[in-house]
Design a protein around this motif. Structure first.
Motif, PDB file in Angstrom:
ATOM      1  N   LEU A   1      33.896  41.039  33.859  1.00 25.73           N
ATOM      2  CA  LEU A   1      33.789  39.780  34.599  1.00 25.73           C
ATOM      3  C   LEU A   1      32.394  39.175  34.545  1.00 25.73           C
ATOM      4  O   LEU A   1      32.078  38.247  35.291  1.00 25.73           O
ATOM      5  CB  LEU A   1      34.201  40.007  36.055  1.00 25.73           C
ATOM      6  CG  LEU A   1      35.674  40.383  36.246  1.00 25.73           C
ATOM      7  CD1 LEU A   1      35.963  40.694  37.705  1.00 25.73           C
ATOM      8  CD2 LEU A   1      36.591  39.282  35.747  1.00 25.73           C
ATOM      9  N   GLY A   2      31.557  39.703  33.650  1.00 27.90           N
ATOM     10  CA  GLY A   2      30.257  39.090  33.437  1.00 27.90           C
ATOM     11  C   GLY A   2      29.161  39.539  34.374  1.00 27.90           C
ATOM     12  O   GLY A   2      28.088  38.919  34.420  1.00 27.90           O
ATOM     13  N   PHE A   3      29.396  40.618  35.142  1.00 23.78           N
ATOM     14  CA  PHE A   3      28.358  41.153  36.026  1.00 23.78           C
ATOM     15  C   PHE A   3      27.549  42.204  35.259  1.00 23.78           C
ATOM     16  O   PHE A   3      28.117  43.183  34.774  1.00 23.78           O
ATOM     17  CB  PHE A   3      28.985  41.812  37.264  1.00 23.78           C
ATOM     18  CG  PHE A   3      29.609  40.838  38.227  1.00 23.78           C
ATOM     19  CD1 PHE A   3      28.908  40.379  39.335  1.00 23.78           C
ATOM     20  CD2 PHE A   3      30.905  40.383  38.026  1.00 23.78           C
ATOM     21  CE1 PHE A   3      29.485  39.490  40.225  1.00 23.78           C
ATOM     22  CE2 PHE A   3      31.499  39.494  38.915  1.00 23.78           C
ATOM     23  CZ  PHE A   3      30.784  39.042  40.013  1.00 23.78           C
ATOM     24  N   LYS A   4      26.265  42.017  35.163  1.00 23.73           N
ATOM     25  CA  LYS A   4      25.427  42.981  34.456  1.00 23.73           C
ATOM     26  C   LYS A   4      25.138  44.224  35.301  1.00 23.73           C
ATOM     27  O   LYS A   4      24.813  45.286  34.768  1.00 23.73           O
ATOM     28  CB  LYS A   4      24.113  42.314  34.039  1.00 23.73           C
ATOM     29  CG  LYS A   4      24.305  41.182  33.033  1.00 23.73           C
ATOM     30  CD  LYS A   4      22.979  40.556  32.652  1.00 23.73           C
ATOM     31  CE  LYS A   4      23.181  39.426  31.646  1.00 23.73           C
ATOM     32  NZ  LYS A   4      21.890  38.792  31.261  1.00 23.73           N
ATOM     33  N   ASP A   5      25.267  44.075  36.609  1.00 20.47           N
ATOM     34  CA  ASP A   5      24.964  45.173  37.527  1.00 20.47           C
ATOM     35  C   ASP A   5      26.220  45.538  38.322  1.00 20.47           C
ATOM     36  O   ASP A   5      26.665  44.757  39.178  1.00 20.47           O
ATOM     37  CB  ASP A   5      23.853  44.743  38.484  1.00 20.47           C
ATOM     38  CG  ASP A   5      23.419  45.861  39.419  1.00 20.47           C
ATOM     39  OD1 ASP A   5      24.094  46.907  39.456  1.00 20.47           O
ATOM     40  OD2 ASP A   5      22.413  45.677  40.120  1.00 20.47           O
ATOM     41  N   PRO A   6      26.835  46.705  38.085  1.00 20.47           N
ATOM     42  CA  PRO A   6      28.040  47.112  38.815  1.00 20.47           C
ATOM     43  C   PRO A   6      27.828  47.173  40.329  1.00 20.47           C
ATOM     44  O   PRO A   6      28.753  46.909  41.100  1.00 20.47           O
ATOM     45  CB  PRO A   6      28.339  48.505  38.243  1.00 20.47           C
ATOM     46  CG  PRO A   6      27.733  48.481  36.888  1.00 20.47           C
ATOM     47  CD  PRO A   6      26.475  47.670  37.033  1.00 20.47           C
ATOM     48  N   PHE A   7      26.613  47.518  40.742  1.00 20.33           N
ATOM     49  CA  PHE A   7      26.327  47.581  42.174  1.00 20.33           C
ATOM     50  C   PHE A   7      26.426  46.185  42.794  1.00 20.33           C
ATOM     51  O   PHE A   7      26.967  46.015  43.896  1.00 20.33           O
ATOM     52  CB  PHE A   7      24.927  48.165  42.404  1.00 20.33           C
ATOM     53  CG  PHE A   7      24.548  48.271  43.850  1.00 20.33           C
ATOM     54  CD1 PHE A   7      25.101  49.245  44.663  1.00 20.33           C
ATOM     55  CD2 PHE A   7      23.629  47.376  44.399  1.00 20.33           C
ATOM     56  CE1 PHE A   7      24.748  49.328  46.017  1.00 20.33           C
ATOM     57  CE2 PHE A   7      23.283  47.456  45.745  1.00 20.33           C
ATOM     58  CZ  PHE A   7      23.845  48.439  46.545  1.00 20.33           C
ATOM     59  N   TYR A   8      25.924  45.186  42.077  1.00 18.31           N
ATOM     60  CA  TYR A   8      26.020  43.807  42.563  1.00 18.31           C
ATOM     61  C   TYR A   8      27.478  43.382  42.639  1.00 18.31           C
ATOM     62  O   TYR A   8      27.910  42.718  43.597  1.00 18.31           O
ATOM     63  CB  TYR A   8      25.230  42.865  41.660  1.00 18.31           C
ATOM     64  CG  TYR A   8      25.334  41.413  42.060  1.00 18.31           C
ATOM     65  CD1 TYR A   8      24.639  40.925  43.164  1.00 18.31           C
ATOM     66  CD2 TYR A   8      26.153  40.533  41.353  1.00 18.31           C
ATOM     67  CE1 TYR A   8      24.749  39.602  43.548  1.00 18.31           C
ATOM     68  CE2 TYR A   8      26.266  39.205  41.729  1.00 18.31           C
ATOM     69  CZ  TYR A   8      25.564  38.747  42.819  1.00 18.31           C
ATOM     70  OH  TYR A   8      25.684  37.434  43.209  1.00 18.31           O
ATOM     71  N   PHE A   9      28.273  43.768  41.633  1.00 17.28           N
ATOM     72  CA  PHE A   9      29.709  43.444  41.653  1.00 17.28           C
ATOM     73  C   PHE A   9      30.386  44.086  42.857  1.00 17.28           C
ATOM     74  O   PHE A   9      31.214  43.459  43.528  1.00 17.28           O
ATOM     75  CB  PHE A   9      30.384  43.917  40.369  1.00 17.28           C
ATOM     76  CG  PHE A   9      31.882  43.915  40.464  1.00 17.28           C
ATOM     77  CD1 PHE A   9      32.589  42.724  40.476  1.00 17.28           C
ATOM     78  CD2 PHE A   9      32.592  45.110  40.579  1.00 17.28           C
ATOM     79  CE1 PHE A   9      33.977  42.723  40.600  1.00 17.28           C
ATOM     80  CE2 PHE A   9      33.965  45.118  40.691  1.00 17.28           C
ATOM     81  CZ  PHE A   9      34.657  43.920  40.702  1.00 17.28           C
TER      82      PHE A   9
ATOM     83  N   GLU B   1      41.133  25.912  34.725  1.00 17.02           N
ATOM     84  CA  GLU B   1      41.484  26.527  33.438  1.00 17.02           C
ATOM     85  C   GLU B   1      40.246  27.062  32.723  1.00 17.02           C
ATOM     86  O   GLU B   1      40.274  28.137  32.121  1.00 17.02           O
ATOM     87  CB  GLU B   1      42.210  25.508  32.554  1.00 17.02           C
ATOM     88  CG  GLU B   1      43.651  25.253  32.961  1.00 17.02           C
ATOM     89  CD  GLU B   1      44.517  26.473  32.723  1.00 17.02           C
ATOM     90  OE1 GLU B   1      44.615  26.946  31.570  1.00 17.02           O
ATOM     91  OE2 GLU B   1      45.101  26.978  33.696  1.00 17.02           O
ATOM     92  N   LEU B   2      39.166  26.323  32.781  1.00 17.44           N
ATOM     93  CA  LEU B   2      37.927  26.771  32.139  1.00 17.44           C
ATOM     94  C   LEU B   2      37.384  28.036  32.805  1.00 17.44           C
ATOM     95  O   LEU B   2      36.936  28.965  32.129  1.00 17.44           O
ATOM     96  CB  LEU B   2      36.871  25.670  32.192  1.00 17.44           C
ATOM     97  CG  LEU B   2      36.982  24.556  31.152  1.00 17.44           C
ATOM     98  CD1 LEU B   2      35.930  23.482  31.423  1.00 17.44           C
ATOM     99  CD2 LEU B   2      36.797  25.105  29.738  1.00 17.44           C
ATOM    100  N   VAL B   3      37.429  28.070  34.117  1.00 19.86           N
ATOM    101  CA  VAL B   3      36.963  29.265  34.825  1.00 19.86           C
ATOM    102  C   VAL B   3      37.805  30.460  34.429  1.00 19.86           C
ATOM    103  O   VAL B   3      37.287  31.534  34.087  1.00 19.86           O
ATOM    104  CB  VAL B   3      37.019  29.049  36.355  1.00 19.86           C
ATOM    105  CG1 VAL B   3      36.668  30.351  37.084  1.00 19.86           C
ATOM    106  CG2 VAL B   3      36.062  27.939  36.783  1.00 19.86           C
ATOM    107  N   ARG B   4      39.117  30.301  34.474  1.00 17.93           N
ATOM    108  CA  ARG B   4      40.032  31.396  34.159  1.00 17.93           C
ATOM    109  C   ARG B   4      39.869  31.892  32.727  1.00 17.93           C
ATOM    110  O   ARG B   4      40.049  33.078  32.440  1.00 17.93           O
ATOM    111  CB  ARG B   4      41.483  30.951  34.378  1.00 17.93           C
ATOM    112  CG  ARG B   4      42.498  32.061  34.230  1.00 17.93           C
ATOM    113  CD  ARG B   4      43.903  31.510  34.262  1.00 17.93           C
ATOM    114  NE  ARG B   4      44.130  30.540  33.202  1.00 17.93           N
ATOM    115  CZ  ARG B   4      44.332  30.856  31.937  1.00 17.93           C
ATOM    116  NH1 ARG B   4      44.317  32.103  31.549  1.00 17.93           N
ATOM    117  NH2 ARG B   4      44.541  29.918  31.030  1.00 17.93           N
ATOM    118  N   GLY B   5      39.477  31.019  31.836  1.00 13.48           N
ATOM    119  CA  GLY B   5      39.341  31.405  30.435  1.00 13.48           C
ATOM    120  C   GLY B   5      37.970  31.929  30.045  1.00 13.48           C
ATOM    121  O   GLY B   5      37.750  32.296  28.886  1.00 13.48           O
ATOM    122  N   ASN B   6      37.043  31.980  31.004  1.00 11.19           N
ATOM    123  CA  ASN B   6      35.668  32.373  30.666  1.00 11.19           C
ATOM    124  C   ASN B   6      35.061  33.343  31.670  1.00 11.19           C
ATOM    125  O   ASN B   6      33.857  33.332  31.904  1.00 11.19           O
ATOM    126  CB  ASN B   6      34.791  31.116  30.571  1.00 11.19           C
ATOM    127  CG  ASN B   6      35.153  30.232  29.397  1.00 11.19           C
ATOM    128  OD1 ASN B   6      34.778  30.506  28.263  1.00 11.19           O
ATOM    129  ND2 ASN B   6      35.893  29.175  29.678  1.00 11.19           N
TER     130      ASN B   6
END
Length: 263
Positions: free
Chosen positions: A234-242, A166-171
């Motif tokens: 989703l918290g990725f600062k770099d789209p290439f890394y995502f 639940e914590l993962v899904r909410g953050n």
């Protein structure tokens, strides 16, 4: 907190929607085609499907179907760890997109309790929420019995692992490391890893990655966001890394997935 409606009463039932609630969809008559995230299911008379909080769902075909949708928040239902474990007992509600159609032979119990829940919520007699809570418990127990009767292996999850999910899904947008979730739960990364391996056969970090990938698919399919927008959401600062992360876990690029599945 808790609501119940017939299929006909739900506005926009054929359009994708997302609720941060847990849904129980009961088909009383006819047949309906239901889409959950990227999975299509056929729901027939005296069958039920559960939808986990955050999943996107809609009816593709509901012409001949009659039924009821019960939804409740986890805060309403889970008064203690036993309640939390009941929600996810036997994978009834699952964070891993394993939704399934369940046939309930002792259907009169389910239908009677759904009718009583509707009556209680409409009339609001003294302590009606306690009554509704108890009736939802009874419904979940009978659905779990139906799964056991058809030969499913009994699976009892641990509340700690469920709280972690639940914590993962909410953050998602904060991209917290495992150590942060452990601190929030007053436990250790080792303990969460132990629970993750027990319940999924994977490490806790692999579980986090699986949930992130599932969320990325939802955002690209239903919100039609660009790869860059999904990455930042989703918290990725770099789209290439995502993009590399997504391809590593799915076998295809997010651009290819978006072009194929966006609605």
């Amino acid at each position: 907190m808790v609501n119940i409606s017939t299929f006909k009463q739900v506005r926009g039932i054929t359009k994708p929607r997302r609720l941060l609630r847990y849904l129980l969809i009961w088909c009383a008559k006819g047949k309906a085609t239901l889409v959950l995230d990227d999975k299509e299911l056929t729901l027939r008379q005296r069958e039920v499907v559960t939808v986990t909080s955050g999943q996107i769902h809609y009816f593709k075909d509901i012409t001949t179907a009659e039924g009821v949708i019960l939804d409740f928040s986890l805060d309403f239902f889970s008064k203690d760890d036993a309640d939390l474990e009941l929600v996810f007992h036997n994978g009834l509600f699952c964070h891993f997109d394993l939704n399934e159609v369940i046939t309930v032979k002792e259907y009169t119990i389910i239908e009677n309790e759904l009718k009583e829940i509707a009556r209680e919520l409409r009339a609001r007699p003294y302590q009606y929420l306690h009554s509704v809570h108890a009736r939802i418990q009874l419904i979940l127990i009978h659905i779990n019995r139906a799964k056991v009767q058809r030969g499913d292996e009994i699976y009892k999850p641990d509340a700690l692992f469920l709280k972690f999910l639940e914590l993962v899904r909410g953050n998602f947008e904060l991209n917290y490391p495992l150590s942060h979730f452990a601190r929030l739960l007053s436990t250790t990364p080792a303990k969460i890893n132990e629970q993750a391996k027990l319940h999924t056969g994977r490490t806790a970090q692999m579980v986090i990655h699986g949930l992130v990938v599932a969320e990325a698919k939802r955002l690209m399919m239903y919100e039609n966001l660009s790869v860059k927008e999904v990455a930042y959401r989703l918290g990725f600062k770099d789209p290439f890394y995502f993009s590399n992360f997504f391809k590593k876990h799915t076998g295809y690029s997010p651009t290819a997935f978006h072009d194929k599945h966006a609605i």
